[in-house]
Design a protein around this motif. Sequence first.
Motif, PDB file in Angstrom:
ATOM      1  N   SER A 121      56.908  32.675  40.001  1.00  0.00           N
ATOM      2  CA  SER A 121      57.492  32.226  41.275  1.00  0.00           C
ATOM      3  C   SER A 121      57.032  33.084  42.450  1.00  0.00           C
ATOM      4  CB  SER A 121      59.020  32.235  41.194  1.00  0.00           C
ATOM      5  OG  SER A 121      59.440  31.175  40.364  1.00  0.00           O
ATOM      6  N   TYR A 237      59.904  40.266  44.445  1.00  0.00           N
ATOM      7  CA  TYR A 237      60.132  39.541  45.697  1.00  0.00           C
ATOM      8  C   TYR A 237      59.482  40.293  46.852  1.00  0.00           C
ATOM      9  CZ  TYR A 237      62.413  37.763  49.886  1.00  0.00           C
ATOM     10  OH  TYR A 237      62.631  37.252  51.144  1.00  0.00           O
TER      11      TYR A 237
ATOM     12  N   PHE B 184      64.619  33.282  53.586  1.00  0.00           N
ATOM     13  CA  PHE B 184      65.582  34.373  53.438  1.00  0.00           C
ATOM     14  C   PHE B 184      65.248  35.549  54.367  1.00  0.00           C
ATOM     15  CE2 PHE B 184      66.874  38.189  50.801  1.00  0.00           C
ATOM     16  CZ  PHE B 184      68.207  38.118  51.158  1.00  0.00           C
ATOM     17  N   ALA B 185      63.956  35.842  54.520  1.00  0.00           N
ATOM     18  CA  ALA B 185      63.549  36.988  55.339  1.00  0.00           C
ATOM     19  C   ALA B 185      63.968  36.819  56.802  1.00  0.00           C
ATOM     20  CB  ALA B 185      62.041  37.202  55.238  1.00  0.00           C
ATOM     21  N   ILE B 218      64.916  31.569  49.019  1.00  0.00           N
ATOM     22  CA  ILE B 218      64.065  32.723  48.701  1.00  0.00           C
ATOM     23  C   ILE B 218      62.631  32.213  48.651  1.00  0.00           C
ATOM     24  CG2 ILE B 218      63.560  34.425  46.908  1.00  0.00           C
ATOM     25  CD1 ILE B 218      66.604  34.458  46.384  1.00  0.00           C
ATOM     26  N   GLU B 219      61.760  32.859  49.396  1.00  0.00           N
ATOM     27  CA  GLU B 219      60.391  32.388  49.558  1.00  0.00           C
ATOM     28  C   GLU B 219      59.628  32.516  48.250  1.00  0.00           C
ATOM     29  OE1 GLU B 219      61.945  34.781  51.093  1.00  0.00           O
ATOM     30  OE2 GLU B 219      61.854  34.582  53.257  1.00  0.00           O
ATOM     31  N   MET B 220      59.072  31.398  47.782  1.00  0.00           N
ATOM     32  CA  MET B 220      58.337  31.420  46.517  1.00  0.00           C
ATOM     33  C   MET B 220      56.991  30.736  46.667  1.00  0.00           C
ATOM     34  SD  MET B 220      61.292  30.792  43.704  1.00  0.00           S
ATOM     35  CE  MET B 220      62.514  30.033  44.767  1.00  0.00           C
ATOM     36  N   ASP B 221      56.161  30.934  45.648  1.00  0.00           N
ATOM     37  CA  ASP B 221      54.772  30.512  45.716  1.00  0.00           C
ATOM     38  C   ASP B 221      54.496  29.418  44.676  1.00  0.00           C
ATOM     39  OD1 ASP B 221      52.026  30.576  46.289  1.00  0.00           O
ATOM     40  OD2 ASP B 221      51.660  31.948  44.618  1.00  0.00           O
ATOM     41  N   GLU B 224      58.610  26.964  42.080  1.00  0.00           N
ATOM     42  CA  GLU B 224      59.858  27.369  42.746  1.00  0.00           C
ATOM     43  C   GLU B 224      61.005  27.372  41.752  1.00  0.00           C
ATOM     44  OE1 GLU B 224      60.437  25.387  46.567  1.00  0.00           O
ATOM     45  OE2 GLU B 224      59.250  27.122  47.199  1.00  0.00           O
TER      46      GLU B 224
END
Lengths: 243, 243
Positions: A121, A237, B184-185, B218-221, B224
């Motif tokens: 992720s 993260y 989230f950031a 939450i940032e994911m790549d 997810e």
Amino acid sequence: MEKINSLQNRKVKEWASLQQKKYRDAQGRFLIEGEHLIQEALEAGCVEAIISTGDQPFRFDTVYEVTDAIMKKLSRNPSGAEYIAVCRFPVFPARDETRVILLDGVQDPGNLGTLIRTAVSFGFDHVWCSAGCADLYNEKTIRSTQGALFRIPVERTDLKNTVQELKQKGFTVIGTALRDSVPFASLSVPDQAAFVFGNEGNGITAEILDLCDRCVRIEMDGFESLNVAVAGGIVMYRFRKGI
Amino acid sequence: MEKINSLQNRKVKEWASLQQKKYRDAQGRFLIEGEHLIQEALEAGCVEAIISTGDQPFRFDTVYEVTDAIMKKLSRNPSGAEYIAVCRFPVFPARDETRVILLDGVQDPGNLGTLIRTAVSFGFDHVWCSAGCADLYNEKTIRSTQGALFRIPVERTDLKNTVQELKQKGFTVIGTALRDSVPFASLSVPDQAAFVFGNEGNGITAEILDLCDRCVRIEMDGFESLNVAVAGGIVMYRFRKGI
């Protein structure tokens, strides 16, 4: 589609043997259950056969229709499964790597699977496991990966050698530990980073800790206790790709 | 110290009944195993009695020495335990709260326990659980808390009411979801924050999501997929007390 009715069928016996690690390792194959996992395995090109008791939703040529009794014998779910796939261990082409994790004796299959899921992720490239880690093809590990094991190379290795090789390639190797460590927030982002997470009870072994370039602790308040998969999530993260 | 030799003893039957949720709830008591957990319970003043098959390391007056057969009946460990403590449900004095988490249908006892453990490690003040969450006094939940359940109020509640009460007290209620959410950031730190985490498969219910002031992802790549306890760890780490 081939129909199989007998529990004594040679194929059934072969598939059932994959419930044991030694036969999985010898054959390089394993069983998975559940539509989502099978879909992930199909996309990764790892499926050899689909076993089903009736209709099944997958586009795949090699399908075996079996009886409920056979399915119950093959399934790890006490009430049986609708379909099972026979998979080959995934293999991945070599690629440039900049973010990897090393697991030193992560014993719980749920933790191992969750760490692999999180690594995918957050765009990590590789997971290395010491001999003391849980088995990757354990049913609980696979379930906890939620299919991520088909998307990232996970290799069992002599961790000491791997740490040394990574350092030679220019990786900064960063251990996580409560003692003799700096606050995680103070860590700057290296170009190539390898993060090491240790055993649930004892952390990283002294031998591996000695080889780490730096050692960080996740800042906590009084009750200093984090599950290893949670610690891994916090670290990965912050150092995710495409940050 | 009192010795008990009979499986038919009234106390033994009473203790054994605590393996079932309905009797735990009716009596407000539960059993724990393992030295570390019992030590945490003693420090919290929650222990009523210690049950042991022989010598035991705790400083406590009410001790029952029992036979191996009784211990095996009381223990959730198939090979029995060395000691078990009978505990009262912990109660906590009211205090000013600024960081709380709300769990909307977290079903897996391991995830529930891990979230409680993380909440304590990052200085959170309170955990609220919807009726759909796993039972707090389930043996697996307790084990996953690593004793944190003796350090933080965890309450089962009508989550909708609790969200509304928290908002009236000035809390910003922040949901976590993949859709209709901001990175989230980008979230700034409110003075009083309540974070909501949802069910493993379905996330937060629409009813609760509608009540949230903000919603973050939450940032994911690509892939997810995060375990809820890992997501909780990432969020709580960033909003830990004494940051």
